[in-house]
Design an enzyme around this catalytic site. Sequence first.
Site, mmCIF file in Angstrom:
data_model
loop_
_atom_site.group_PDB
_atom_site.id
_atom_site.type_symbol
_atom_site.label_atom_id
_atom_site.label_comp_id
_atom_site.label_asym_id
_atom_site.label_seq_id
_atom_site.Cartn_x
_atom_site.Cartn_y
_atom_site.Cartn_z
ATOM 1 N N GLY A 31 0.804 -1.225 0.000
ATOM 2 C CA GLY A 31 0.000 0.000 0.000
ATOM 3 C C GLY A 31 0.831 1.266 0.000
ATOM 4 N N LEU A 33 0.284 3.626 -2.192
ATOM 5 C CA LEU A 33 0.602 3.409 -3.606
ATOM 6 C C LEU A 33 1.242 4.622 -4.254
ATOM 7 C CD1 LEU A 33 -2.679 1.558 -4.704
ATOM 8 C CD2 LEU A 33 -0.512 0.572 -3.907
ATOM 9 N N GLU A 35 3.346 5.669 -8.309
ATOM 10 C CA GLU A 35 3.327 5.331 -9.732
ATOM 11 C C GLU A 35 4.063 4.014 -10.022
ATOM 12 O OE1 GLU A 35 1.417 6.853 -11.858
ATOM 13 O OE2 GLU A 35 2.142 5.803 -13.653
ATOM 14 N N HIS A 37 3.902 1.257 -8.208
ATOM 15 C CA HIS A 37 2.874 0.218 -8.053
ATOM 16 C C HIS A 37 1.892 0.254 -9.224
ATOM 17 C CE1 HIS A 37 3.734 1.141 -3.608
ATOM 18 N NE2 HIS A 37 4.043 -0.139 -3.710
ATOM 19 N N GLY A 147 8.055 -5.725 -9.026
ATOM 20 C CA GLY A 147 8.898 -4.640 -9.534
ATOM 21 C C GLY A 147 10.374 -4.991 -9.440
ATOM 22 N N SER A 186 7.487 3.744 -1.205
ATOM 23 C CA SER A 186 6.581 4.250 -0.151
ATOM 24 C C SER A 186 7.401 4.889 0.959
ATOM 25 C CB SER A 186 5.744 3.108 0.413
ATOM 26 O OG SER A 186 5.063 2.441 -0.631
#
Length: 289
Positions: A31, A33, A35, A37, A147, A186
């Site tokens: 979470g 979030l 870009e 993600h 990612g 994050s």
Amino acid sequence: MQDIIALDAMRAWTRAEQARGASVAFVPTMGFLHEGHLRLVDRARELADRVVLSIFVNPLQFGPGEDFERYPRDLPRDRALAQGRTVDVLFLPERAAIYPAEPVVRVTAGALGETLEGAARPGHFAGVLTVVLKLFAIVQPDVAVFGRKDFQQATLVRRMAADLDLPVTIDVAPTVRELDGLALSSRNAYLAPAERRSALALSRCLRAVEQGWRGGEANPAALVRRGLEILTQPGVTPEYVALVDERLQPVERVTAATVVVVAARVGKTRLIDNVVLGDGVAGDVAVRS
Ligand code: AMP
């Protein structure tokens, strides 16, 4: 977009979609979030008919004294961002459902889980791999997107899927950076303005190694020294710079496929980054945030 909280409801949703002939792609996240993600969501959308995004801050992958409690959380904002990218299901499992008790059986990656990030964060990858395997067992996706920003994690997830014959395809999407090179994370939310500037040391370090290699330097130790020189600056505590192959093994011969991995503390915030030498930092995705 619908929220699903219960594990059996999540499983039933995938089963119904697959019975209809639709394929399901899965993007697991913690979470807050950004870009990075959302590009995984875009990629998932290309790969399958339906997209499930999970948000679960996994206590098992945080060590004692790490930032589990203060990890940034903002569900209303995350919901709006996910909806904007046409996520079909926002999967929001509760901690007590995922871990009704401390799990006795965990997935470990042996030596590959104990090097680099695993050396700095004992038990971290057992926490990651265990929750990813659990989420795969619940969501049962056809494909899952990770990612490359978390290179070691993506490598170990791929390896887990291969070694355990998991019926899921693992896709790894490029790192998304801000225009000045900082990889989106994050944890960037922790950075004060001066720290945000210091944090550029990581991508500059990667660029310096890349330039050294493009300039003809082929000695890994010399390239690491060059990277460390750039990384070492006021406000930044280097943890490691290493040159590894796609299987996380240190390289003796540097090639276009060699990955430069870096970790450092900026103030109290621990950041990681990496680049595939042949692609270069400029080969990653740059966005204005
Ligand atoms: P996290 O929420 O940090 O656990 O990350 C969830 C997924 O997003 C993981 O597969 C990460 O590798 C991926 N991710 C995080 N940051 C980025 C980024 N800057 N670029 C691409 N993928 C990312």
